[in-house]
Design a protein around this motif. Structure first.
Motif, PDB file in Angstrom:
ATOM      1  N   ALA A  57       0.737  -0.900  -0.176  1.00  0.00           N
ATOM      2  CA  ALA A  57      -0.138  -0.122   0.010  1.00  0.00           C
ATOM      3  C   ALA A  57       1.333   0.866  -0.039  1.00  0.00           C
ATOM      4  O   ALA A  57       0.770   2.322  -0.329  1.00  0.00           O
ATOM      5  CB  ALA A  57      -1.170   0.139   1.375  1.00  0.00           C
ATOM      6  N   LEU A  58       2.100   1.499   0.818  1.00  0.00           N
ATOM      7  CA  LEU A  58       2.927   2.509   0.969  1.00  0.00           C
ATOM      8  C   LEU A  58       3.479   2.542  -0.579  1.00  0.00           C
ATOM      9  O   LEU A  58       3.325   3.329  -1.073  1.00  0.00           O
ATOM     10  CB  LEU A  58       3.616   2.288   1.144  1.00  0.00           C
ATOM     11  N   ASN A  59       4.055   1.491  -0.952  1.00  0.00           N
ATOM     12  CA  ASN A  59       4.566   1.078  -2.813  1.00  0.00           C
ATOM     13  C   ASN A  59       3.429   1.592  -3.528  1.00  0.00           C
ATOM     14  O   ASN A  59       3.789   2.782  -4.272  1.00  0.00           O
ATOM     15  CB  ASN A  59       5.471   0.305  -2.679  1.00  0.00           C
ATOM     16  N   GLY A  60       2.229   1.516  -3.319  1.00  0.00           N
ATOM     17  CA  GLY A  60       1.648   2.133  -4.179  1.00  0.00           C
ATOM     18  C   GLY A  60       0.861   3.126  -3.958  1.00  0.00           C
ATOM     19  O   GLY A  60       1.074   3.644  -5.498  1.00  0.00           O
ATOM     20  N   ALA A  61       0.758   3.999  -3.405  1.00  0.00           N
ATOM     21  CA  ALA A  61       0.375   5.563  -2.932  1.00  0.00           C
ATOM     22  C   ALA A  61       1.773   6.507  -3.364  1.00  0.00           C
ATOM     23  O   ALA A  61       1.499   7.290  -4.130  1.00  0.00           O
ATOM     24  CB  ALA A  61       0.297   6.046  -1.210  1.00  0.00           C
ATOM     25  N   TYR A  62       2.734   5.896  -3.782  1.00  0.00           N
ATOM     26  CA  TYR A  62       3.851   6.432  -4.586  1.00  0.00           C
ATOM     27  C   TYR A  62       3.877   6.373  -5.667  1.00  0.00           C
ATOM     28  O   TYR A  62       3.762   7.725  -6.244  1.00  0.00           O
ATOM     29  CB  TYR A  62       5.427   6.014  -3.765  1.00  0.00           C
ATOM     30  N   ILE A  63       4.034   5.250  -6.105  1.00  0.00           N
ATOM     31  CA  ILE A  63       3.527   4.831  -7.902  1.00  0.00           C
ATOM     32  C   ILE A  63       2.282   5.251  -8.378  1.00  0.00           C
ATOM     33  O   ILE A  63       2.057   6.312  -9.537  1.00  0.00           O
ATOM     34  CB  ILE A  63       4.073   3.152  -8.372  1.00  0.00           C
ATOM     35  N   GLY A  64       1.058   5.337  -7.521  1.00  0.00           N
ATOM     36  CA  GLY A  64      -0.553   5.789  -7.605  1.00  0.00           C
ATOM     37  C   GLY A  64       0.517   7.515  -8.308  1.00  0.00           C
ATOM     38  O   GLY A  64      -0.690   8.148  -9.043  1.00  0.00           O
ATOM     39  N   GLY A  65       0.758   8.315  -7.495  1.00  0.00           N
ATOM     40  CA  GLY A  65       0.692  10.057  -7.707  1.00  0.00           C
ATOM     41  C   GLY A  65       2.106  10.462  -8.993  1.00  0.00           C
ATOM     42  O   GLY A  65       2.037  11.350  -8.766  1.00  0.00           O
ATOM     43  N   GLY A  66       2.730   9.294  -8.927  1.00  0.00           N
ATOM     44  CA  GLY A  66       3.302   9.452 -10.516  1.00  0.00           C
ATOM     45  C   GLY A  66       4.764   9.474 -10.178  1.00  0.00           C
ATOM     46  O   GLY A  66       5.230   9.603 -10.799  1.00  0.00           O
ATOM     47  N   MET A  67       5.491   8.875  -8.712  1.00  0.00           N
ATOM     48  CA  MET A  67       6.797   8.605  -8.698  1.00  0.00           C
ATOM     49  C   MET A  67       7.148   8.240  -9.178  1.00  0.00           C
ATOM     50  O   MET A  67       7.202   6.784  -9.847  1.00  0.00           O
ATOM     51  CB  MET A  67       6.990   8.702  -7.273  1.00  0.00           C
ATOM     52  N   ALA A  68       8.708   8.525  -9.987  1.00  0.00           N
ATOM     53  CA  ALA A  68       9.143   7.850 -11.088  1.00  0.00           C
ATOM     54  C   ALA A  68      10.160   6.901  -9.800  1.00  0.00           C
ATOM     55  O   ALA A  68      10.146   6.806  -8.851  1.00  0.00           O
ATOM     56  CB  ALA A  68      10.010   8.766 -11.725  1.00  0.00           C
ATOM     57  N   PRO A  69      10.157   5.635 -11.260  1.00  0.00           N
ATOM     58  CA  PRO A  69      11.462   4.184 -10.067  1.00  0.00           C
ATOM     59  C   PRO A  69      12.721   4.878  -9.601  1.00  0.00           C
ATOM     60  O   PRO A  69      12.576   4.823  -8.519  1.00  0.00           O
ATOM     61  CB  PRO A  69      11.000   3.741 -10.903  1.00  0.00           C
ATOM     62  N   SER A  70      13.413   5.912 -10.325  1.00  0.00           N
ATOM     63  CA  SER A  70      14.383   6.529  -9.441  1.00  0.00           C
ATOM     64  C   SER A  70      14.378   7.295  -8.176  1.00  0.00           C
ATOM     65  O   SER A  70      15.299   6.438  -6.877  1.00  0.00           O
ATOM     66  CB  SER A  70      15.052   7.058 -10.695  1.00  0.00           C
ATOM     67  N   GLU A  71      13.158   7.320  -7.471  1.00  0.00           N
ATOM     68  CA  GLU A  71      12.968   8.275  -7.225  1.00  0.00           C
ATOM     69  C   GLU A  71      12.895   6.929  -5.595  1.00  0.00           C
ATOM     70  O   GLU A  71      12.847   7.772  -4.765  1.00  0.00           O
ATOM     71  CB  GLU A  71      11.833   9.618  -7.132  1.00  0.00           C
ATOM     72  N   LEU A  72      11.314   6.719  -5.757  1.00  0.00           N
ATOM     73  CA  LEU A  72      11.050   5.072  -5.640  1.00  0.00           C
ATOM     74  C   LEU A  72      12.648   4.411  -4.397  1.00  0.00           C
ATOM     75  O   LEU A  72      12.179   3.764  -3.938  1.00  0.00           O
ATOM     76  CB  LEU A  72       9.779   4.615  -6.078  1.00  0.00           C
TER      77      LEU A  72
END
Length: 266
Positions: A39-54
């Motif tokens: 859910a945490l990873n999904g929140a960042y990805i869903g928000g549009g965060m790039a893989p390098s940022e995550l």
């Protein structure tokens, strides 16, 4: 196409490497389902965060900055049982998430929690605050206190639906991509202490449920799943192996995607 992000504590770092490999291969999800650390990873990805940022966030993460003693429970044992608090993580999410409300996400996200009273999985999506359901989805009972959502207490989503293939089917997914963070391969090293035994047992239970659901839904959903081959057992609360987990997931996902792209491969 759905992106299914399951729980697994520190092993959630694999989802960052997995996400990088999918993005480089041009795989773009229509929606995301996230349970527990997923859910945490999904929140960042869903928000549009790039893989390098995550990946950078995961590499910079330190457990001591995300948790604190749950003083409210220590002084009032009947209130919010759990000896640790995720209050620091809650504050960190509100500072670093690209969006803190479901309706502001670039990719729709559904977060899985477990309703303690009803004994069933609940799904939060569409509109409303994002942070509290994410914290609830990560609140492993006995360690972290339950989170009150709409007047009811909720805990870790992985307990009832760590890999929600049923919800993906309900949402109309014809295919999903996922990496199995809680797969229960044979332990390469002996188990030591009560924590190892409890977490290993938890892993076996979640993996068994996932295997049963995979057998049930395989005719309805094409599941592109990476079952990582790790050289050592990584405890779900051990965040010392983040770099290794990210790279292992990235390399193995790239290899699997490349193999499936070859003629005659599936």
């Amino acid at each position: 196409m759905g992106l299914l992000l399951c729980g697994g504590g520190s092993r959630g770092a694999m989802e960052a490497g997995f996400y990088r490999a999918l993005t480089e291969a041009g795989v773009r999800p229509d929606f995301i389902l996230g349970s527990s650390i997923g859910a945490l990873n999904g929140a960042y990805i869903g928000g549009g965060m790039a893989p390098s940022e995550l990946i950078a966030l995961w590499r910079a993460f330190r457990l001591r900055r995300a948790i604190s003693p749950n003083w409210a429970w220590l002084f009032h044992p009947r209130r919010r049982p759990g000896f640790l608090s995720l209050a620091p993580l809650r504050n960190w999410l509100r500072r670093t998430l690209p969006a803190t409300r479901f309706e502001d996400l670039a990719i729709p996200l559904a977060v899985v929690t477990t309703d303690l009273e009803a004994g069933r999985a609940c799904y939060w999506h569409g509109q409303g605050d994002l942070v509290e359901p994410v914290i609830a989805s990560m609140s492993l009972p006995g360690i972290f206190p339950p989170v009150e959502l709409d007047g009811r207490l909720h805990v870790d989503g992985g307990i009832t639906n760590n890999a929600p293939l049923d919800k993906a089917h309900e949402l109309g997914a014809r295919s999903v991509y996922m990496i199995e963070c809680m797969c229960a391969e044979r332990c390469p090293t002996p188990l030591r202490g009560w924590a190892d035994i409890v977490m290993r047992s938890f892993s076996i239970a979640l993996d068994s449920k996932y295997r049963a659901e995979l057998k049930h839904f395989h005719r309805h959903i094409e599941v592109h799943s990476i079952r990582p081959d790790l050289r050592e057992e990584v405890d779900v609360l051990d965040f010392r192996h983040t770099g290794y987990l990210i790279e292992a997931a990235y390399r193995q996902t790239r290899a699997r995607l490349a193999a499936r792209a070859e003629p005659g491969m599936s």
